[in-house]
Design an enzyme around this catalytic site. Structure first.
Site, PDB file in Angstrom:
ATOM      1  N   LYS A 264       0.843  -1.209   0.000  1.00 55.47           N
ATOM      2  CA  LYS A 264       0.000   0.000   0.000  1.00 55.47           C
ATOM      3  C   LYS A 264       0.876   1.257   0.000  1.00 55.47           C
ATOM      4  CE  LYS A 264      -3.884  -2.260   2.190  1.00 55.47           C
ATOM      5  NZ  LYS A 264      -4.554  -2.670   3.407  1.00 55.47           N
TER       6      LYS A 264
ATOM      7  N   GLN B  35      -5.184  -1.377   9.357  1.00 49.92           N
ATOM      8  CA  GLN B  35      -5.009  -2.718   8.800  1.00 49.92           C
ATOM      9  C   GLN B  35      -5.626  -3.770   9.717  1.00 49.92           C
ATOM     10  OE1 GLN B  35      -3.788  -3.312   5.769  1.00 49.92           O
ATOM     11  NE2 GLN B  35      -3.953  -5.529   5.926  1.00 49.92           N
TER      12      GLN B  35
ATOM     13  N   ASP C  94     -11.601   2.636   3.142  1.00 45.13           N
ATOM     14  CA  ASP C  94     -11.896   1.192   3.053  1.00 45.13           C
ATOM     15  C   ASP C  94     -13.389   0.960   2.779  1.00 45.13           C
ATOM     16  OD1 ASP C  94      -9.921  -0.800   3.320  1.00 45.13           O
ATOM     17  OD2 ASP C  94      -9.696  -0.419   5.470  1.00 45.13           O
TER      18      ASP C  94
HETATM   19  N1  GUN Z   1      -6.746  -6.710   5.839  1.00 46.71           N
HETATM   20  C1  GUN Z   1      -6.812  -7.480   4.736  1.00 46.71           C
HETATM   21  N2  GUN Z   1      -7.441  -6.792   3.734  1.00 46.71           N
HETATM   22  C2  GUN Z   1      -7.737  -5.568   4.240  1.00 46.71           C
HETATM   23  C3  GUN Z   1      -8.374  -4.418   3.680  1.00 46.71           C
HETATM   24  O1  GUN Z   1      -8.798  -4.377   2.526  1.00 46.71           O
HETATM   25  N3  GUN Z   1      -8.504  -3.351   4.519  1.00 46.71           N
HETATM   26  C4  GUN Z   1      -8.061  -3.374   5.807  1.00 46.71           C
HETATM   27  N4  GUN Z   1      -8.243  -2.265   6.538  1.00 46.71           N
HETATM   28  N5  GUN Z   1      -7.467  -4.427   6.351  1.00 46.71           N
HETATM   29  C5  GUN Z   1      -7.303  -5.518   5.558  1.00 46.71           C
END
Ligand code: GUN
Length: 302
Positions: A54, A98, A121
């Site tokens: 990311k 996350q 998200d």
């Molecule tokens: N953990 C695994 N995929 C994601 C996601 O798309 N967003 C977040 N915040 N955590 C994750």
């Protein structure tokens, strides 16, 4: 004739180039860039690798990126205070915590603490509600479903009036993608069925699908005879079925398998996404798109 491959890796490149160009334009005209903070609690190896990707992608498209790593032992209150600080920070337009979080922290409480206008998200109940209403109400569609819709549209697959069957009813893929496909508007207007673990005759439903979206998390669940000839098959499954030594790096890597029997399905489908390299690369791409959108909303140019 074998199916056309819908490659997330290629579509990702197109979208990231579009985002990079738009970020540069906004920077020139308004003197600001999108700001994304990624909060990582603890040292879960899978989370570290997602977050690293990311950050890399955010830098590539010209965002301000803040990486906020917190120890596994952080208290829930301290994490909520941290989120509040970023909610008030005008240079931050997207906040991502996350997941998963350590057990002593209530995930729901944390996600609900994020300002819905910075919830890139799309997990906050306000954004889930906005998605359900549809149209101009939608601010941040959740990233994986948004990526799926983008892949379908960019591949030229007709959605209006199409029979869409979604396999799986999770909050992050099945339910939102079903909702998005039935809305009025481009890339939608479909007739949608959702099937799940309690569905009778799942195969019969799947056989009707012009567009089959599979997010069950069961390797090889969808058999080739469940697929209508010429259908568009989107496989969201990323199942670790073993390990191998990478030819490129010499390191141990996971063997990934989708929810669809790809080799057989590609002989029947009209379009199909591979695993890996299909839906996977789209999620982070759409996170970048949502963060850019957040800044545009703030500037009144969305
Ligand atoms: N953990 C695994 N995929 C994601 C996601 O798309 N967003 C977040 N915040 N955590 C994750």
């Amino acid at each position: 004739m074998p199916a056309k491959l819908i490659k997330g890796t290629e579509i990702r490149e197109q979208i990231l180039e579009e985002i990079t160009a738009e970020v540069a334009q906004i920077k020139e005209k308004h003197g600001v860039v999108p700001g994304l903070v990624t909060i990582l609690v603890g040292e879960n190896p899978a989370s570290i690798s997602y977050v690293t990707l990311k950050i890399k992608t955010a830098h590539r498209v010209g965002f301000k990126e803040v990486q906020d790593n917190q120890p596994e032992t952080i208290s829930e209150d301290a994490l909520l205070n941290l989120i509040d600080r970023y909610n008030k920070d005008d240079t931050i337009h997207g906040i991502l915590v996350q997941l998963p979080l350590p057990k002593h922290i209530d995930e729901k409480k944390v996600l609900n603490a994020i300002d819905p206008d910075k919830d890139v998200d799309g997990f906050h109940p306000v954004n889930v509600g906005r998605l359900m209403i549809g149209g101009d109400e939608v601010k941040f569609p959740p990233c994986t479903p948004a990526g799926i819709q983008e892949m379908i549209v960019r591949s030229g697959v007709e959605t209006s009036g199409a029979e869409v069957v979604v396999v799986g009813r999770s909050n992050i893929v099945g339910k939102p993608i079903a909702n998005m496909m039935l809305q009025k508007g481009p890339g939608a207007n479909a007739t949608v069925t959702v099937v799940h673990t309690r569905t009778r005759n799942m195969d019969q439903h799947c056989k009707r699908a012009d567009i089959l979206i599979v997010a069950a998390g069961v390797p090889g669940l969808v058999k080739p005879e469940w697929i209508k000839p010429g259908a568009c098959v989107i496989d969201v499954g990323v199942n670790r079925v073993g390990e191998k030594i990478s030819e490129k790096t010499g390191k141990k890597v996971a063997i990934l398998k989708g929810d669809v029997d790809f080799d057989a399905a590609k002989e029947i489908a009209g379009w199909i996404t591979p695993v890996p390299g299909g839906v996977g690369p789209m999620t982070i791409t759409m996170l970048m798109k949502n963060t850019l959108k957040s800044l545009k909303f703030r500037l009144g140019i969305a």
